[in-house]
Design a protein around this motif. Structure first.
Motif, PDB file in Angstrom:
ATOM      1  N   ILE A 184     -67.926  49.686 -11.992  1.00 42.24           N
ATOM      2  CA  ILE A 184     -68.508  50.669 -11.071  1.00 42.24           C
ATOM      3  C   ILE A 184     -69.710  51.355 -11.721  1.00 42.24           C
ATOM      4  CG2 ILE A 184     -68.118  52.886  -9.913  1.00 42.24           C
ATOM      5  CD1 ILE A 184     -65.127  51.951  -9.649  1.00 42.24           C
ATOM      6  N   SER A 185     -69.578  51.713 -12.983  1.00 39.92           N
ATOM      7  CA  SER A 185     -70.644  52.409 -13.700  1.00 39.92           C
ATOM      8  C   SER A 185     -71.871  51.535 -13.867  1.00 39.92           C
ATOM      9  CB  SER A 185     -70.139  52.864 -15.080  1.00 39.92           C
ATOM     10  OG  SER A 185     -69.042  53.741 -14.958  1.00 39.92           O
ATOM     11  N   VAL A 186     -71.668  50.290 -14.291  1.00 42.74           N
ATOM     12  CA  VAL A 186     -72.789  49.382 -14.565  1.00 42.74           C
ATOM     13  C   VAL A 186     -73.518  48.996 -13.283  1.00 42.74           C
ATOM     14  CG1 VAL A 186     -73.427  47.120 -15.469  1.00 42.74           C
ATOM     15  CG2 VAL A 186     -71.765  48.525 -16.690  1.00 42.74           C
ATOM     16  N   ILE A 187     -72.779  48.858 -12.173  1.00 40.01           N
ATOM     17  CA  ILE A 187     -73.422  48.568 -10.891  1.00 40.01           C
ATOM     18  C   ILE A 187     -74.369  49.698 -10.510  1.00 40.01           C
ATOM     19  CG2 ILE A 187     -73.010  48.353  -8.399  1.00 40.01           C
ATOM     20  CD1 ILE A 187     -70.502  46.769  -9.060  1.00 40.01           C
ATOM     21  N   TYR A 188     -73.958  50.924 -10.811  1.00 34.61           N
ATOM     22  CA  TYR A 188     -74.791  52.088 -10.485  1.00 34.61           C
ATOM     23  C   TYR A 188     -76.058  52.131 -11.332  1.00 34.61           C
ATOM     24  CZ  TYR A 188     -76.263  56.986 -10.343  1.00 34.61           C
ATOM     25  OH  TYR A 188     -77.000  58.142 -10.239  1.00 34.61           O
ATOM     26  N   ASP A 189     -75.913  51.891 -12.645  1.00 33.42           N
ATOM     27  CA  ASP A 189     -77.066  51.959 -13.551  1.00 33.42           C
ATOM     28  C   ASP A 189     -76.717  51.165 -14.812  1.00 33.42           C
ATOM     29  OD1 ASP A 189     -79.136  52.577 -15.285  1.00 33.42           O
ATOM     30  OD2 ASP A 189     -79.184  54.691 -14.778  1.00 33.42           O
ATOM     31  N   ILE A 190     -77.603  50.261 -15.218  1.00 34.41           N
ATOM     32  CA  ILE A 190     -77.329  49.411 -16.375  1.00 34.41           C
ATOM     33  C   ILE A 190     -77.140  50.225 -17.643  1.00 34.41           C
ATOM     34  CG2 ILE A 190     -79.766  49.080 -16.939  1.00 34.41           C
ATOM     35  CD1 ILE A 190     -76.859  46.534 -17.312  1.00 34.41           C
ATOM     36  N   LEU A 191     -77.763  51.430 -17.704  1.00 37.26           N
ATOM     37  CA  LEU A 191     -77.591  52.288 -18.881  1.00 37.26           C
ATOM     38  C   LEU A 191     -76.140  52.740 -19.031  1.00 37.26           C
ATOM     39  CD1 LEU A 191     -79.126  53.635 -21.227  1.00 37.26           C
ATOM     40  CD2 LEU A 191     -79.468  55.636 -19.756  1.00 37.26           C
TER      41      LEU A 191
END
Length: 261
Positions: free
Chosen positions: A203-210
């Protein structure tokens, strides 16, 4: 993973402290971006990626264990309003007297708004007897669906920090934590924990690669021992106060310094 009998590992309060420290480092980077070395700024923001999932996890634990959800929501509601008013007041002062300093912090609502909405969302999808106050199951379902739709619309039209990530991650934590409480099999619990943290990462990586650095949260939460506190006892009101206070102090100092550059 949850283990109420465990005396080792880290407590929920420790998780909150880690969240507070990493959030503070992140916000130092946000407010002083134009005044610090770019490499230092990136490092601060990377460290800051750790904070949000820890707070969302703590929020869900608070939802599960709170004795009064209404009071919990009220406390967070007051907190987010106080913080936002403080930021807007400083923003007005900023634009009038320190126009050389241009933070973007006032362009969206603070993350505590998302915490409040997430608690309401969890109540809407929680069909346990504790939160089924309307006898007619069809009316109860309609109210829940309307609430969920309203929350979706709020995220669509209102710019809130971290957007939809907080409620989605909150639902992820909630569902797996509920499932873990229904089994005594430690292997099944560990499997649920693995899936829970894997989805948190995705979920986090889909939102922002950072957000790939959320991988550190996986390690931290794997060591959660299911206890609220070990050696660290925190005053909840001081913890609440830290959020608006640190925003106000950082913004004011950065504005004074950056506005003269």
């Amino acid at each position: 993973m949850e283990c109420k009998e465990a005396s080792i590992g880290i407590s929920l309060n420790t998780i909150k402290v880690i969240g507070i420290i990493t959030m503070l480092i992140d916000h130092i980077g946000v407010y002083f971006e134009s005044m610090i070395n770019p490499e230092v700024y990136i490092l601060f923001r990377i460290i800051g990626r750790i904070a949000m999932p820890l707070f969302v996890y703590s929020l869900v634990q608070g939802y599960i264990h709170t004795s009064s959800l209404k009071k919990y929501i009220l406390r967070l509601g007051v907190l987010c309003i106080i913080t936002q008013v403080l930021i807007y007041m400083l923003y007005i002062l900023n634009k009038k007297y320190y126009s050389n300093y241009n933070p973007y912090i006032a362009e969206f609502l603070n993350i505590v708004f998302s915490f409040v909405l997430t608690l309401i969302l969890l109540k809407s999808i929680d069909f346990s007897k504790k939160y089924t106050s309307i006898d007619n199951k069809y009316i109860n379902l309609i109210f829940r669906v309307i609430t969920v739709v309203c929350i979706i619309l709020i995220y669509h039209f209102v710019n809130i920090d971290y957007s939809y990530v907080v409620p989605i991650m909150g639902v992820n934590f909630f569902l797996f934590e509920k499932m873990k409480r229904k089994t005594k099999n430690h292997n099944i619990k560990f499997t649920y924990t693995f899936l829970e943290l894997l989805l948190m990462f995705i979920i986090s990586v889909i939102y922002d690669i950072l957000e790939i650095f959320v991988i550190f949260d996986v390690v931290i939460l794997l060591f959660y021992n299911g206890k609220k506190k070990n050696k660290i006892d925190l005053n909840k009101y001081l913890m609440y106060a830290f959020f608006p206070v640190h925003h106000g102090i950082l913004y004011f100092i950065a504005m004074l310094i950056g506005g003269r550059i």
